[in-house]
Write a protein that holds these residues in place. Sequence first.
Motif, mmCIF file in Angstrom:
data_model
loop_
_atom_site.group_PDB
_atom_site.id
_atom_site.type_symbol
_atom_site.label_atom_id
_atom_site.label_comp_id
_atom_site.label_asym_id
_atom_site.label_seq_id
_atom_site.Cartn_x
_atom_site.Cartn_y
_atom_site.Cartn_z
ATOM 1 N N LEU A 131 0.963 -7.479 -11.011
ATOM 2 C CA LEU A 131 -0.099 -8.221 -10.029
ATOM 3 C C LEU A 131 1.284 -9.139 -9.350
ATOM 4 C CD1 LEU A 131 -3.171 -6.872 -12.034
ATOM 5 C CD2 LEU A 131 -2.363 -5.663 -10.331
ATOM 6 N N ARG A 135 -3.441 -12.084 -6.830
ATOM 7 C CA ARG A 135 -4.528 -11.495 -7.574
ATOM 8 C C ARG A 135 -4.990 -12.149 -9.328
ATOM 9 N NH1 ARG A 135 -6.526 -6.576 -6.532
ATOM 10 N NH2 ARG A 135 -7.512 -7.806 -4.730
ATOM 11 N N GLN A 138 -7.753 -14.461 -9.394
ATOM 12 C CA GLN A 138 -8.964 -13.543 -8.919
ATOM 13 C C GLN A 138 -9.295 -13.180 -9.842
ATOM 14 O OE1 GLN A 138 -8.079 -11.783 -5.908
ATOM 15 N NE2 GLN A 138 -7.512 -12.347 -4.061
ATOM 16 N N LEU A 139 -8.495 -13.058 -10.978
ATOM 17 C CA LEU A 139 -9.056 -11.902 -11.936
ATOM 18 C C LEU A 139 -9.608 -12.771 -13.069
ATOM 19 C CD1 LEU A 139 -6.448 -9.283 -13.000
ATOM 20 C CD2 LEU A 139 -8.386 -9.008 -11.953
ATOM 21 N N LEU A 223 -12.243 -3.532 -16.516
ATOM 22 C CA LEU A 223 -12.435 -4.554 -14.678
ATOM 23 C C LEU A 223 -12.164 -3.306 -14.241
ATOM 24 C CD1 LEU A 223 -9.522 -7.071 -15.046
ATOM 25 C CD2 LEU A 223 -11.564 -7.448 -14.265
ATOM 26 N N SER A 225 -10.882 -0.857 -11.042
ATOM 27 C CA SER A 225 -9.326 -0.558 -10.225
ATOM 28 C C SER A 225 -9.554 -0.115 -9.074
ATOM 29 C CB SER A 225 -9.024 0.567 -11.357
ATOM 30 O OG SER A 225 -9.611 1.323 -11.138
ATOM 31 N N ASP A 226 -8.119 -0.008 -8.476
ATOM 32 C CA ASP A 226 -8.200 0.139 -7.642
ATOM 33 C C ASP A 226 -8.290 2.204 -7.243
ATOM 34 O OD1 ASP A 226 -6.054 1.797 -4.983
ATOM 35 O OD2 ASP A 226 -7.068 -0.060 -3.711
ATOM 36 N N GLU A 231 -4.865 -0.742 -9.804
ATOM 37 C CA GLU A 231 -4.535 -1.535 -9.934
ATOM 38 C C GLU A 231 -5.550 -2.823 -10.033
ATOM 39 O OE1 GLU A 231 -4.016 -5.013 -6.371
ATOM 40 O OE2 GLU A 231 -1.993 -4.054 -7.191
ATOM 41 N N PRO A 232 -5.448 -3.810 -11.113
ATOM 42 C CA PRO A 232 -7.634 -4.026 -11.463
ATOM 43 C C PRO A 232 -8.069 -4.819 -10.272
ATOM 44 C CG PRO A 232 -5.513 -4.773 -13.006
ATOM 45 C CD PRO A 232 -5.086 -4.092 -11.844
ATOM 46 N N LEU A 233 -9.369 -4.505 -9.795
ATOM 47 C CA LEU A 233 -9.792 -5.970 -9.248
ATOM 48 C C LEU A 233 -10.844 -6.890 -10.099
ATOM 49 C CD1 LEU A 233 -10.506 -2.436 -6.863
ATOM 50 C CD2 LEU A 233 -9.238 -4.048 -6.308
ATOM 51 N N PRO A 234 -10.874 -7.553 -9.336
ATOM 52 C CA PRO A 234 -11.709 -9.037 -9.990
ATOM 53 C C PRO A 234 -12.843 -8.095 -10.007
ATOM 54 C CG PRO A 234 -11.163 -9.843 -7.794
ATOM 55 C CD PRO A 234 -10.210 -8.178 -7.987
ATOM 56 N N VAL A 235 -13.148 -7.663 -10.410
ATOM 57 C CA VAL A 235 -14.995 -7.087 -10.825
ATOM 58 C C VAL A 235 -14.627 -6.749 -11.973
ATOM 59 C CG1 VAL A 235 -16.685 -5.373 -9.415
ATOM 60 C CG2 VAL A 235 -15.397 -6.730 -7.832
#
Length: 357
Positions: A131, A135, A138-139, A223, A225-226, A231-235
């Motif tokens: 990453l 990113r 953000q995470l 988390l 992911s896309d 890929e992990p997203l900041p959600v």
Amino acid sequence: MMTPDLPRAVRSGEELDLTALNEFLQTNASDVGQVLDVRQFAGGFSNLTYLLKTADREFVLRRPPFGANIKGGHDMGREFRVLSLLRGQYDKTPEPVVYCETSDPLGAPFYIMTRVNGVILRASMAPALNLTPERMRQLSEALIDNLVAIHGLNIMATGLIQLGKPEGYVQRQVEGWIKRYRAAETDKIPSMDKAGIWLQENYLIEQAPAFLHNDYKFDNVVLASDETTNEPLPVIKGVLDWEMSTVGDPLMDLGATLAYWSEAGDSPAYRNFNLTWLPGNLTRQEVVSRYTEKSGRDLSNILFYYVFGLYKNAVIAQQIYDRWKQGHSQDARFGHLLPMIIELAGKADSAIESGEL
């Protein structure tokens, strides 16, 4: 491409009696359906976590480790109650399904919840994680912002206040964890003794009480992911492992998070705790600044909470190591924990001496 948190074959000696489990479910939670397959999540050193698969759904079962006698940290009923209280108040928890309070049919109390699918960032993933620093930042920011949200829950309106007694929480915790250490002590570690004495001599005026997770870090968070790359997203979709949650001084919770928060300059052993040492993550001091900004709380005495977090982590590792040494666990990982205990104790003492995180 990221690999989601995949369960593996059940470890030898930690199998579940599938026939007995299905009989229990048929009587107590028939909506679950028949469990056809059981796998085990490999991460973590505390309660055992299994993936249950039915014909069309997935659930997660949690039970204490075999041979455990640390009731407070393995109270399945308490964890189930926490999840039940949080439903409708905080949307990032699995849905609790059923709790079994007796040792039948699986040899220990257990509970079942729905599975939250997503990506869990474990320390072991760090070497292969590609990453960008942007990113990762953000995470880590999302992780701290969510902790602020947990501490912002109204403990009276939600009923979470019933989980603990906030008055005198810090002193009880310090005294309690020192006592636990003495009960599980296997080797003389002077830095552990020093840290315990310092904590007893430096009690603080407690913050206004809040709901605490008490084990909050990346590998207890699911988390989003896309869909293409995983890929992990900041959600944050879910927060797991609520067995130590309670009500008390919220900075005790932040201190525990900081105690896991490794940085690039830390020793390799300490970096095994978390992947926060990767480029882009907040530093421990930046975590404090972010939490202060988002919560409005006074963190001028955060050193005390950080030292306590390190001490508590060392005691938890000591309890697990002691259980292994007594032959109550065959998990080979547990036999290598003593250097980590010494590392944590030394880090606590260094923080005391330097006054820095």
